[in-house]
Design a protein around this motif. Structure first.
Motif, PDB file in Angstrom:
ATOM      1  N   PRO A  82       0.792  -1.220   0.000  1.00  0.00           N
ATOM      2  CA  PRO A  82       0.000   0.000   0.000  1.00  0.00           C
ATOM      3  C   PRO A  82       0.833   1.283   0.000  1.00  0.00           C
ATOM      4  O   PRO A  82       0.293   2.371  -0.227  1.00  0.00           O
ATOM      5  N   PHE A  83       2.125   1.149   0.244  1.00  0.00           N
ATOM      6  CA  PHE A  83       2.988   2.328   0.346  1.00  0.00           C
ATOM      7  C   PHE A  83       3.801   2.575  -0.919  1.00  0.00           C
ATOM      8  O   PHE A  83       4.667   3.449  -0.947  1.00  0.00           O
ATOM      9  N   VAL A  84       3.533   1.797  -1.966  1.00  0.00           N
ATOM     10  CA  VAL A  84       4.185   1.993  -3.266  1.00  0.00           C
ATOM     11  C   VAL A  84       3.124   2.503  -4.227  1.00  0.00           C
ATOM     12  O   VAL A  84       2.169   1.797  -4.544  1.00  0.00           O
ATOM     13  N   THR A  85       3.276   3.749  -4.675  1.00  0.00           N
ATOM     14  CA  THR A  85       2.242   4.368  -5.516  1.00  0.00           C
ATOM     15  C   THR A  85       2.409   4.046  -6.999  1.00  0.00           C
ATOM     16  O   THR A  85       1.485   4.235  -7.785  1.00  0.00           O
ATOM     17  N   GLY A  86       3.584   3.561  -7.381  1.00  0.00           N
ATOM     18  CA  GLY A  86       3.791   3.217  -8.781  1.00  0.00           C
ATOM     19  C   GLY A  86       5.214   2.749  -9.014  1.00  0.00           C
ATOM     20  O   GLY A  86       6.096   2.965  -8.179  1.00  0.00           O
ATOM     21  N   ILE A  87       5.415   2.086 -10.162  1.00  0.00           N
ATOM     22  CA  ILE A  87       6.754   1.650 -10.547  1.00  0.00           C
ATOM     23  C   ILE A  87       6.945   1.916 -12.028  1.00  0.00           C
ATOM     24  O   ILE A  87       5.980   2.034 -12.781  1.00  0.00           O
ATOM     25  N   GLU A  88       8.195   1.993 -12.427  1.00  0.00           N
ATOM     26  CA  GLU A  88       8.561   2.109 -13.830  1.00  0.00           C
ATOM     27  C   GLU A  88       9.553   0.999 -14.134  1.00  0.00           C
ATOM     28  O   GLU A  88      10.708   1.064 -13.734  1.00  0.00           O
ATOM     29  N   GLY A  89       9.054  -0.037 -14.827  1.00  0.00           N
ATOM     30  CA  GLY A  89       9.905  -1.173 -15.130  1.00  0.00           C
ATOM     31  C   GLY A  89       9.247  -2.478 -14.746  1.00  0.00           C
ATOM     32  O   GLY A  89       8.035  -2.561 -14.571  1.00  0.00           O
ATOM     33  N   ASP A  90      10.058  -3.502 -14.591  1.00  0.00           N
ATOM     34  CA  ASP A  90       9.592  -4.859 -14.336  1.00  0.00           C
ATOM     35  C   ASP A  90       9.145  -5.015 -12.884  1.00  0.00           C
ATOM     36  O   ASP A  90       9.959  -4.888 -11.973  1.00  0.00           O
ATOM     37  N   PRO A  91       7.875  -5.343 -12.620  1.00  0.00           N
ATOM     38  CA  PRO A  91       7.416  -5.500 -11.245  1.00  0.00           C
ATOM     39  C   PRO A  91       8.041  -6.686 -10.525  1.00  0.00           C
ATOM     40  O   PRO A  91       8.292  -6.619  -9.317  1.00  0.00           O
ATOM     41  N   SER A  92       8.309  -7.794 -11.253  1.00  0.00           N
ATOM     42  CA  SER A  92       8.901  -8.949 -10.582  1.00  0.00           C
ATOM     43  C   SER A  92      10.292  -8.629 -10.051  1.00  0.00           C
ATOM     44  O   SER A  92      10.740  -9.198  -9.045  1.00  0.00           O
ATOM     45  N   ASN A  93      10.971  -7.691 -10.693  1.00  0.00           N
ATOM     46  CA  ASN A  93      12.290  -7.276 -10.221  1.00  0.00           C
ATOM     47  C   ASN A  93      12.211  -6.661  -8.836  1.00  0.00           C
ATOM     48  O   ASN A  93      13.089  -6.858  -7.998  1.00  0.00           O
ATOM     49  N   VAL A  94      11.135  -5.902  -8.580  1.00  0.00           N
ATOM     50  CA  VAL A  94      10.963  -5.269  -7.270  1.00  0.00           C
ATOM     51  C   VAL A  94      10.700  -6.319  -6.193  1.00  0.00           C
ATOM     52  O   VAL A  94      11.083  -6.156  -5.041  1.00  0.00           O
ATOM     53  N   VAL A  95      10.061  -7.414  -6.588  1.00  0.00           N
ATOM     54  CA  VAL A  95       9.811  -8.501  -5.645  1.00  0.00           C
ATOM     55  C   VAL A  95      11.113  -9.219  -5.296  1.00  0.00           C
ATOM     56  O   VAL A  95      11.249  -9.797  -4.214  1.00  0.00           O
ATOM     57  N   GLY A  96      12.095  -9.161  -6.203  1.00  0.00           N
ATOM     58  CA  GLY A  96      13.395  -9.740  -5.881  1.00  0.00           C
ATOM     59  C   GLY A  96      14.061 -10.538  -6.969  1.00  0.00           C
ATOM     60  O   GLY A  96      15.212 -10.960  -6.826  1.00  0.00           O
ATOM     61  N   LEU A  97      13.351 -10.761  -8.095  1.00  0.00           N
ATOM     62  CA  LEU A  97      13.937 -11.524  -9.191  1.00  0.00           C
ATOM     63  C   LEU A  97      13.207 -11.161 -10.475  1.00  0.00           C
ATOM     64  O   LEU A  97      11.987 -11.323 -10.561  1.00  0.00           O
ATOM     65  N   SER A  98      13.942 -10.663 -11.452  1.00  0.00           N
ATOM     66  CA  SER A  98      13.324 -10.284 -12.722  1.00  0.00           C
ATOM     67  C   SER A  98      13.132 -11.527 -13.580  1.00  0.00           C
ATOM     68  O   SER A  98      14.103 -12.105 -14.090  1.00  0.00           O
TER      69      SER A  98
END
Length: 221
Positions: free
Chosen positions: A173-189
């Motif tokens: 809920p504290f991330v308002t948006g991303i630019e790029g691959d979402p799986s990368n933010v989880v820890g592995l692209s």
């Protein structure tokens, strides 16, 4: 069947791979991250965030590859670049609160280094390759209140993850948006890992089929 080994204790990384059809074994590396980073800086000079993530991913993959034969080992490491400062996991609740106080309402770049090592025998299609790359995703953070920051840190989650936040957990809920691959933010692209595996001659759909057959075999026995 190609034996995939994930050199990480991260449940989020394993969950990503399983959801995408792969079933890796888990072998956690014993890498001393500060020592590896310091040695790389002594050799190459000051490292930017992308390099730190890649150096640590390689160290973890190669540490586990030294222990495992006939496998493809995957190592990962994530760091957050905020205003040119490199952040991994916070060392304390106080550090997590301080970091979120700076992150709120702003943006950072989450870098995840990926490294794969092929220890398969040549007769089994092994290449002996060791290669990697880094994926980077910009993350925009919400304007949290002090109470929200303290309550989130009190859950303990920020202390367990690079950057002190998650996209797929309590921090979502504290991330308002991303630019790029979402799986990368989880820890592995997943897209980048697919490219690295293809360089070893491994097609994702073949790995997925093998994983499915292995799982089916376990259910049938």
């Amino acid at each position: 069947m190609t034996h995939l080994v994930l050199a990480s204790a991260s449940p989020a990384r394993r969950k990503l791979l399983v959801a995408a059809g792969l079933e890796p074994s888990i072998v956690v590396s014993s890498v001393d991250e500060p020592a590896v980073t310091a040695a790389a800086q002594e050799t190459y000079g000051e490292l930017v965030a992308e390099d730190v993530a890649l150096v640590l991913a390689r160290a973890k993959a190669e540490d586990v590859a030294d222990q495992i034969d006939d496998a493809v080992v995957i190592g990962c490491d994530s760091v957050l670049d905020l205003d040119g400062q490199i952040h991994g996991k916070p060392s304390s609740a106080a550090e997590a609160i301080s970091r979120w106080s700076r992150m709120r309402g702003r943006s950072g770049v989450l870098h995840t280094g990926h490294w794969v090592v092929d220890t398969r025998a040549e007769a089994d299609g092994g290449t002996g390759a060791t290669l990697g790359a880094t994926a980077s995703t910009t993350v925009h953070f919400a304007k949290l209140t002090d109470d929200e920051i303290e309550a989130y840190v009190a859950t303990g989650e920020p202390l367990r993850v690079a950057g002190a936040f998650t996209l797929d957990g309590l921090g979502g809920p504290f991330v308002t948006g991303i630019e790029g691959d979402p799986s990368n933010v989880v820890g592995l692209s997943l897209p980048l890992l697919r490219e690295l595996l293809s360089e070893l001659g491994l097609a994702w759909h073949d790995l997925r089929t093998s994983a499915h057959r292995g799982a089916q075999g376990r259910r049938d026995t």
